[in-house]
Write an enzyme that holds these catalytic residues in place. Structure first.
Site, mmCIF file in Angstrom:
data_model
loop_
_atom_site.group_PDB
_atom_site.id
_atom_site.type_symbol
_atom_site.label_atom_id
_atom_site.label_comp_id
_atom_site.label_asym_id
_atom_site.label_seq_id
_atom_site.Cartn_x
_atom_site.Cartn_y
_atom_site.Cartn_z
ATOM 1 N N ASP A 1 5.406 -7.905 26.631
ATOM 2 C CA ASP A 1 5.743 -7.314 25.225
ATOM 3 C C ASP A 1 6.824 -6.258 25.205
ATOM 4 O O ASP A 1 7.592 -6.272 24.255
ATOM 5 C CB ASP A 1 4.380 -6.721 24.681
ATOM 6 C CG ASP A 1 3.497 -7.699 24.220
ATOM 7 O OD1 ASP A 1 3.604 -8.874 24.200
ATOM 8 O OD2 ASP A 1 2.346 -7.107 23.386
ATOM 9 N N VAL B 1 0.996 -1.105 -0.125
ATOM 10 C CA VAL B 1 0.047 -0.040 -0.054
ATOM 11 C C VAL B 1 0.760 1.104 0.094
ATOM 12 O O VAL B 1 1.422 1.436 0.847
ATOM 13 C CB VAL B 1 -1.024 0.031 1.285
ATOM 14 C CG1 VAL B 1 -1.963 1.195 1.255
ATOM 15 C CG2 VAL B 1 -1.684 -1.189 1.300
ATOM 16 N N HIS C 1 -12.470 -40.944 22.320
ATOM 17 C CA HIS C 1 -13.137 -41.105 21.052
ATOM 18 C C HIS C 1 -14.498 -40.582 21.124
ATOM 19 O O HIS C 1 -15.189 -41.079 22.031
ATOM 20 C CB HIS C 1 -12.807 -42.560 20.595
ATOM 21 C CG HIS C 1 -13.687 -42.698 19.442
ATOM 22 N ND1 HIS C 1 -13.084 -42.362 18.199
ATOM 23 C CD2 HIS C 1 -14.775 -43.401 18.850
ATOM 24 C CE1 HIS C 1 -13.781 -42.689 17.230
ATOM 25 N NE2 HIS C 1 -14.923 -43.140 17.501
HETATM 26 P P1 FAD Z 1 0.023 -4.996 28.003
HETATM 27 O O1 FAD Z 1 -0.958 -5.929 28.036
HETATM 28 O O2 FAD Z 1 0.117 -4.155 26.876
HETATM 29 O O3 FAD Z 1 -0.343 -4.072 29.157
HETATM 30 C C1 FAD Z 1 0.544 -3.072 29.483
HETATM 31 C C2 FAD Z 1 0.111 -2.085 30.506
HETATM 32 O O4 FAD Z 1 0.786 -1.088 31.030
HETATM 33 C C3 FAD Z 1 -1.320 -1.269 30.151
HETATM 34 O O5 FAD Z 1 -2.444 -1.612 30.649
HETATM 35 C C4 FAD Z 1 -0.769 0.121 29.969
HETATM 36 O O6 FAD Z 1 -1.791 0.826 30.331
HETATM 37 C C5 FAD Z 1 0.156 0.012 31.219
HETATM 38 N N1 FAD Z 1 1.376 1.187 31.000
HETATM 39 C C6 FAD Z 1 2.122 1.242 30.021
HETATM 40 N N2 FAD Z 1 2.986 2.011 30.299
HETATM 41 C C7 FAD Z 1 2.711 2.606 31.600
HETATM 42 C C8 FAD Z 1 3.187 3.818 32.568
HETATM 43 N N3 FAD Z 1 4.337 4.294 32.142
HETATM 44 N N4 FAD Z 1 2.581 3.938 33.640
HETATM 45 C C9 FAD Z 1 1.306 3.274 33.928
HETATM 46 N N5 FAD Z 1 0.998 2.113 33.190
HETATM 47 C C10 FAD Z 1 1.562 1.980 32.105
HETATM 48 N N6 FAD Z 1 -2.018 -12.520 22.662
HETATM 49 C C11 FAD Z 1 -2.417 -13.945 23.162
HETATM 50 O O7 FAD Z 1 -1.591 -14.452 23.738
HETATM 51 N N7 FAD Z 1 -3.340 -14.581 22.285
HETATM 52 C C12 FAD Z 1 -4.251 -13.715 21.605
HETATM 53 O O8 FAD Z 1 -5.228 -14.093 21.345
HETATM 54 C C13 FAD Z 1 -3.891 -12.079 21.263
HETATM 55 N N8 FAD Z 1 -4.607 -11.627 20.704
HETATM 56 C C14 FAD Z 1 -4.614 -10.283 20.456
HETATM 57 C C15 FAD Z 1 -5.450 -9.472 19.655
HETATM 58 C C16 FAD Z 1 -5.331 -8.097 19.245
HETATM 59 C C17 FAD Z 1 -5.942 -7.200 18.575
HETATM 60 C C18 FAD Z 1 -3.960 -7.498 20.138
HETATM 61 C C19 FAD Z 1 -3.662 -6.210 19.778
HETATM 62 C C20 FAD Z 1 -2.935 -8.159 20.769
HETATM 63 C C21 FAD Z 1 -3.456 -9.500 21.121
HETATM 64 N N9 FAD Z 1 -2.279 -10.485 21.675
HETATM 65 C C22 FAD Z 1 -2.876 -11.719 22.030
HETATM 66 C C23 FAD Z 1 -1.278 -9.725 22.360
HETATM 67 C C24 FAD Z 1 -1.474 -9.590 23.884
HETATM 68 O O9 FAD Z 1 -2.712 -8.668 24.159
HETATM 69 C C25 FAD Z 1 -0.035 -9.073 24.242
HETATM 70 O O10 FAD Z 1 0.968 -9.900 24.293
HETATM 71 C C26 FAD Z 1 -0.193 -8.974 25.980
HETATM 72 O O11 FAD Z 1 -1.358 -7.909 26.167
HETATM 73 C C27 FAD Z 1 1.000 -8.158 26.425
HETATM 74 O O12 FAD Z 1 1.089 -8.175 27.838
HETATM 75 P P2 FAD Z 1 1.831 -7.288 28.599
HETATM 76 O O13 FAD Z 1 1.223 -7.590 30.071
HETATM 77 O O14 FAD Z 1 3.253 -7.444 28.100
HETATM 78 O O15 FAD Z 1 1.319 -5.752 28.308
#
Ligand code: FAD
Length: 480
Positions: free
Chosen positions: A310, A236, A442
């Site tokens: 992540d 794109v 099964h």
């Molecule tokens: P996150 O879930 O990203 O949470 C980070 C948190 O930190 C957030 O709540 C944010 O508000 C907070 N934060 C960030 N910076 C600050 C700060 N400075 N101060 C205070 N708070 C802060 N994974 C799967 O395993 N299976 C799935 O089916 C799947 N489907 C998905 C579908 C979509 C559409 C998307 C977008 C993602 C999907 N994922 C899936 C990926 C999954 O959501 C992430 O891997 C997961 O949420 C990562 O977890 P985390 O705890 O690292 O961070």
């Protein structure tokens, strides 16, 4: 001077990395404060990712199954879609319920929570919207954000990221999905089931580039019927907002030069979230991909600060974040824990689903590992035939000599539920014989895992092609 609070453990980020870390730590007596800037705990996964997407995919599945039922003699009318009710189901009954549940878990298990944006002042202090917090240890779990390349950021709300698309603003007549990864295909499938004409544009030569091609093939075949178009090897080059829609300029072979869409979903990946964290004040640096580098104990360059999920590296999956949380907390408790899973499962929740764990054929080729691939087609599964879903495939990758299970790949309905058996087999160092001698119920699709294992020693019970059969070798330490 702002208040100064002292905590033993500060967890920044309440997603599937941060909140389990906080819960485990509190369970073991650590005084724990969990900070998140989002009013609702649960992170991306619960609020804008895994959970709302799966709730919508459930709705899409019901629509598709009602449609496909005509093939077995059951005809339903056209679905009537009440968008407001569907949104309410996803946002209130699913997301609201689960995020509220996490709040209750924290309260019940002794985790204090605080809402606000955390920024480091130094290696032992953060400021959360004015409140200063001194910590002994910190676990960073700030997650990731959708990538929005400048080229696509044209300032028009018809161009959405996954967060916007999951809010289901409407059912557009035509949707362009940029990126043929799992997020684009899952959300594209939802919109297609709701009645949208979906076009997927992928820059590479195949959908889901990380998955083995034989697993992708049945899905791609189905999506080519359900979607308006799938353009591979296509770029794109431009998006332009006009009154009549978003005009996309495409560059590729046998693709239109331009096409107009009511909405566009940009799903080209995610980037680690280190926005305004003040990492440099804590003495932390990012690697070349923007992740916070960590060791096997999930310690950053500043040992009393750990990072998980992540923000700390790929794969960006909720269950990887949660598993790292356990390691990080055990390290804090002085346990000899380290990160080193043999298999992190990946699941694409499309229809059919794709799931794999451990070594894929792609990995084996890239790493020059010789494997024997045992494939069991679902056309030979009684369960798959009885639910009219024979397009699936289950395969085991085993070490040729020992038949040790190195990888499992599945495409078909419920592949995501089935892959856990593969993870267990790989983690436990199972050989194919262990799998085939574990009696599978099964008739279930799980029998296809057992029958794949049979192929290590000759024929599977339900395969037609005759193979020379050898007695399954017993393990030396196996008296059974
Ligand atoms: P996150 O879930 O990203 O949470 C980070 C948190 O930190 C957030 O709540 C944010 O508000 C907070 N934060 C960030 N910076 C600050 C700060 N400075 N101060 C205070 N708070 C802060 N994974 C799967 O395993 N299976 C799935 O089916 C799947 N489907 C998905 C579908 C979509 C559409 C998307 C977008 C993602 C999907 N994922 C899936 C990926 C999954 O959501 C992430 O891997 C997961 O949420 C990562 O977890 P985390 O705890 O690292 O961070």
């Amino acid at each position: 001077m702002a208040d100064l609070r002292e905590v033993q453990l500060l967890v920044i980020g309440g997603g599937p990395g941060g909140y389990p870390a906080a819960l485990h730590a509190a369970d073991h007596g650590l005084q724990t404060l969990l900070v998140d800037e989002d009013p609702k705990l649960g992170g991306v996964c619960l609020n804008r990712g895994c959970i709302p997407s799966k709730a919508l995919l459930h709705a899409a599945k019901l629509i598709r199954e009602a449609h496909d039922a005509a093939e077995i003699g059951l005809t339903f009318g056209e679905p009537k879609i009440d968008l407001a009710k569907l949104r309410d189901f996803v946002q209130q009954k699913v997301v609201g319920k689960l995020t509220g549940g996490i709040g209750m878990l924290c309260k019940g298990r002794g985790v204090e929570t605080l809402r606000g944006h955390a920024t480091f002042e130094d290696a032992n202090t953060v400021s959360v919207d004015g409140t200063r917090i001194r910590f002994k240890n910190c676990i960073l779990a700030t997650g990731s954000l959708p990538a929005m390349p400048k080229l696509f950021a044209i300032g028009d709300d018809r161009v959405m990221d996954s967060t916007g698309a999951l809010l289901l603003p409407d059912v557009p007549k035509k949707l362009l999905v940029i990126g043929g990864g799992y997020i684009g295909l899952e959300i594209g499938s939802v919109y297609a089931a709701l009645g949208t004409k979906v076009t997927v544009v992928e820059f590479l030569d195949g959908l889901l580039p990380l998955a083995d091609r034989d697993l992708v093939a049945p899905l791609e075949k189905k999506l080519r019927k359900e979607f308006e178009a799938i353009y591979l090897n296509t770029k794109v080059a431009k998006l332009e907002a006009t009154k009549g829609g978003i005009v996309a300029t495409l560059e590729g072979k046998d693709v239109p030069d331009t096409a107009t869409f009511d909405r566009v979903l940009v799903s080209v990946g995610r980037r680690p979230n280190t926005t305004n964290l003040g990492l440099e004040k804590a003495g932390l640096k990012l690697d070349e991909k923007g992740f916070i580098p960590v060791d096997k104990q999930r310690r950053t360059a500043v040992p009393h600060i750990q990072a998980i999920g992540d923000v700390a590296g790929e794969p960006g999956l909720a269950h990887k974040a949660t598993a790292e949380a356990r390691v990080a907390v055990e390290v804090l408790l002085g346990e000899p824990a380290e990160w080193g899973p043999r298999a992190i499962p990946a699941v694409i929740f499309t229809d059919p689903e794709i799931a794999w764990a451990g070594l894929s054929e792609k990995d084996a080729e890239a790493q020059n590992v010789t494997v024997e691939v045992l494939k069991f087609p679902w056309a030979a599964s009684g369960r798959a035939v009885s639910i009219a879903r024979t397009e699936g495939l289950t395969k085991l990758l085993v070490e040729p000599e020992t038949k040790r299970v190195l990888g499992v790949g599945i495409v078909g309905v419920n592949a995501g539920e089935m892959i856990a058996e593969g993870v267990l087999a790989i983690e436990m160092g199972a050989v194919a014989r262990d799998v085939l001698e574990s009696i599978h119920p099964h008739p279930t699709l799980s029998e296809t895992v057992m029958e794949s294992a049979e192929l290590a020693y000759g024929n599977a019970t339900h395969t037609v092609a005759k193979k020379k059969t050898s007695a399954p070798k017993r393990n030396a330490d196996d008296a059974g």
